[in-house]
Design an enzyme around this catalytic site. Structure first.
Site, PDB file in Angstrom:
ATOM      1  CE  LYS A 159      -4.061  -2.031   1.561  1.00  0.00           C
ATOM      2  NZ  LYS A 159      -3.988  -3.011   1.668  1.00  0.00           N
TER       3      LYS A 159
HETATM    4  C1  LIG Z   1      -4.183  -4.570   0.918  1.00  0.00           C
HETATM    5  C2  LIG Z   1      -4.106  -5.448   0.956  1.00  0.00           C
HETATM    6  C3  LIG Z   1      -4.112  -6.697   0.228  1.00  0.00           C
HETATM    7  C4  LIG Z   1      -5.792  -6.805  -1.236  1.00  0.00           C
HETATM    8  O1  LIG Z   1      -4.959  -5.810  -2.188  1.00  0.00           O
HETATM    9  P1  LIG Z   1      -6.409  -4.941  -2.943  1.00  0.00           P
HETATM   10  O2  LIG Z   1      -5.989  -4.054  -3.234  1.00  0.00           O
HETATM   11  O3  LIG Z   1      -7.466  -4.698  -1.541  1.00  0.00           O
HETATM   12  O4  LIG Z   1      -6.718  -6.141  -3.541  1.00  0.00           O
HETATM   13  C5  LIG Z   1      -3.055  -7.554  -0.368  1.00  0.00           C
HETATM   14  N1  LIG Z   1      -2.843  -8.370   0.663  1.00  0.00           N
HETATM   15  C6  LIG Z   1      -1.900  -7.334   1.861  1.00  0.00           C
HETATM   16  C7  LIG Z   1      -1.168  -7.489   2.491  1.00  0.00           C
HETATM   17  C8  LIG Z   1      -2.441  -5.947   1.688  1.00  0.00           C
HETATM   18  O5  LIG Z   1      -2.336  -4.722   2.785  1.00  0.00           O
END
Ligand SMILES: *Cc1c(COP(=O)(O)O)cnc(C)c1O
Length: 463
Positions: free
Chosen positions: A112
């Site tokens: 993120k």
């Molecule tokens: C947010 C997240 C996901 C999922 O990603 P999306 O964009 O919501 O599909 C997967 N793995 C981790 C570690 C995350 O923080």
């Protein structure tokens, strides 16, 4: 470039307006009116570019001149300078033509950061230009909150308030948020659960009269187009490293809100040769049920060992549906209303298109733990639980081994020690050295009652 809503009834906006607005007034999500296209020759010319320079090339057509090139470059450079690996998104090989792309070298050890480091700097630039300040308010069950705080902590024009459920996030996750001591950062530990936190935020967005006249709320959740746009870049980066665009590449993506894999779909629409896009889910499998059985229905939430994928409603899926339905906003309004009433299914032509574009796979906790254990045995490589889901999906869904398959690694294993220990790893996996003192750092947060007025007064008082 105009941005339009997936539900067809909100006004079209400029890039700048779409970024600052978040959700459209008709409840839809903003998407670009046209997806920019690159030729093979253009893409091939980017081979070997450093990550930030590639990011500039990929992002520029979406911004379409609304930010000066020099400013956009500066925003991008600052966003990826905070990463602790000089390749920013390095690839690690697990076996013949199977790779992991490590997206966890940013400040909070999860992918993120790619979107939120950029979004914080982008917001601050746009706000500075407009002479405006905003309040970012968000609820988190873990990863998003810390990434948002890291993204906004240096922004002069943003005050950020993140609510987490008191005593219900892991120690690592809490400390990653609460040890950020910049004066514009406010952590609220709410006496309630994640849904209570989310309800506070929703209610505050709906009625913002608790804020002074010159302030409004801004959203940093994954419905913000700028987040998707920033994530498109690493698909190009991986493909170029593995022989693209002269050769197609496949991707497997641990999926929750459908933001990350939707960025892969956009990369493909832009002209990047992508063979397969694999949706990997945990036991919260609405997307797998939808692709495999045309069962687009809400099921109760399951708490898994890969908590960042514990999602009942994948909000960004609506952006894909909009394309599958030939951008018919009225049809999407109807479909989403059926889904919100509990049960929906796709038209046959839309379903056929979805199946051509995506494979899908479900991996439950028992299986995921086995995958971590086996990978560690075979190659000494420690997967985090989300990534393990994606690696399992990649092996199950790939059509042959001629095409390189890249599994997106969305988090560092040290963030999720419970799953790793269940897989037989003898200790909590160590944090990278730049974070080794996390448990000695000073924390600051405020515990508050689960009461809307109390929270809103706290926000207003701390601006
Ligand atoms: C947010 C997240 C996901 C999922 O990603 P999306 O964009 O919501 O599909 C997967 N793995 C981790 C570690 C995350 O923080």
């Amino acid at each position: 470039m105009h941005y339009i809503s997936t539900r067809g009834q909100a006004p079209a906006l400029s890039f700048e307006e779409a970024v600052l607005t978040g959700l459209a007034t008709d409840g839809g999500l903003y998407v670009p009116e046209n997806i920019p296209q690159f030729s093979r020759e253009q893409i091939a010319a980017w081979a070997g570019l450093p990550y930030n320079e590639l990011a500039f090339e990929v992002i520029k057509p979406f911004v379409d001149g609304e930010i000066e090139d020099a400013d956009l470059k500066d925003i991008i450079d600052r966003s990826y300078q905070t990463f602790r690996h000089s390749a920013v998104a390095p690839l690690v090989q697990l076996e013949n033509n199977l790779w992991v792309m490590e997206l966890f070298h940013g400040p909070t050890l999860a992918f993120k950061d790619f979107a939120l480091q950029f979004l914080g700097n982008l917001f601050d630039h746009l706000l500075e230009k407009r002479g405006q300040k905003v309040v970012v308010m968000g609820a988190t069950s873990g990863d998003t909150g810390s990434a948002a705080i890291e993204g906004c902590k240096r922004c002069k024009n943003i005050d950020i308030f993140i609510l987490h459920p008191h005593n219900r996030v892991s120690d690592v996750q809490r400390r990653q948020m609460t040890s950020i001591l910049e004066p514009n950062v406010h952590n609220i530990a709410l006496e309630g659960n994640f849904d209570d936190c989310q309800n506070m935020v929703k209610a505050s967005f709906a009625d913002q009269s608790f804020l002074p006249e010159d302030r409004q709320l801004a959203a940093v959740n994954s419905i913000n187009w700028a987040r998707i746009m920033a994530q498109v870049v690493y698909y190009f980066h991986a493909a170029l490293s593995l022989g693209g665009p002269h050769r197609a590449v496949s991707f497997s993506v641990p999926t929750g809100n459908f933001g990350d894999i939707f960025a892969g779909y956009i990369a493909k629409q832009m002209g990047l040769p992508i063979e397969q896009l694999v949706i990997a889910t945990n036991a919260n499998d609405v997307l797998h049920r939808c692709i495999s059985n045309n069962d687009f229905s809400k099921q109760p939430l399951v708490h898994s060992l890969s908590p960042s994928m514990d999602i009942m409603i994948s909000s960004n899926f609506e952006r894909l549906l909009f394309d599958l339905y030939n951008r018919d906003g009225e049809a999407i309004r109807q479909l989403m209303s059926d889904f919100n009433n509990g049960q929906a299914s796709m038209e046959e032509t839309a379903l056929a298109k979805a199946r051509e574009l995506f494979s899908s796979y479900r991996c439950d906790d028992d299986r995921m733990v086995e995958v971590i254990a086996r990978e560690y045995d075979n190659s000494d490589y420690l997967l985090d639980p989300h990534t393990a889901t994606g690696v399992d999906a990649a092996r199950a869904c790939r059509r042959g081994t001629d095409v390189p398959m890249v599994c997106l690694s969305t988090a560092h294993p040290a963030k999720f020690p419970e799953a790793v220990r269940k897989a037989g790893y003898p200790q909590d996996p160590p944090l990278p050295h730049h974070m080794a003192d996390l448990f000695e750092r000073k924390e600051r947060y405020t515990v508050k009652d689960n009461d809307l007025k109390t929270i809103q007064e706290f926000v207003a008082r701390n601006l």
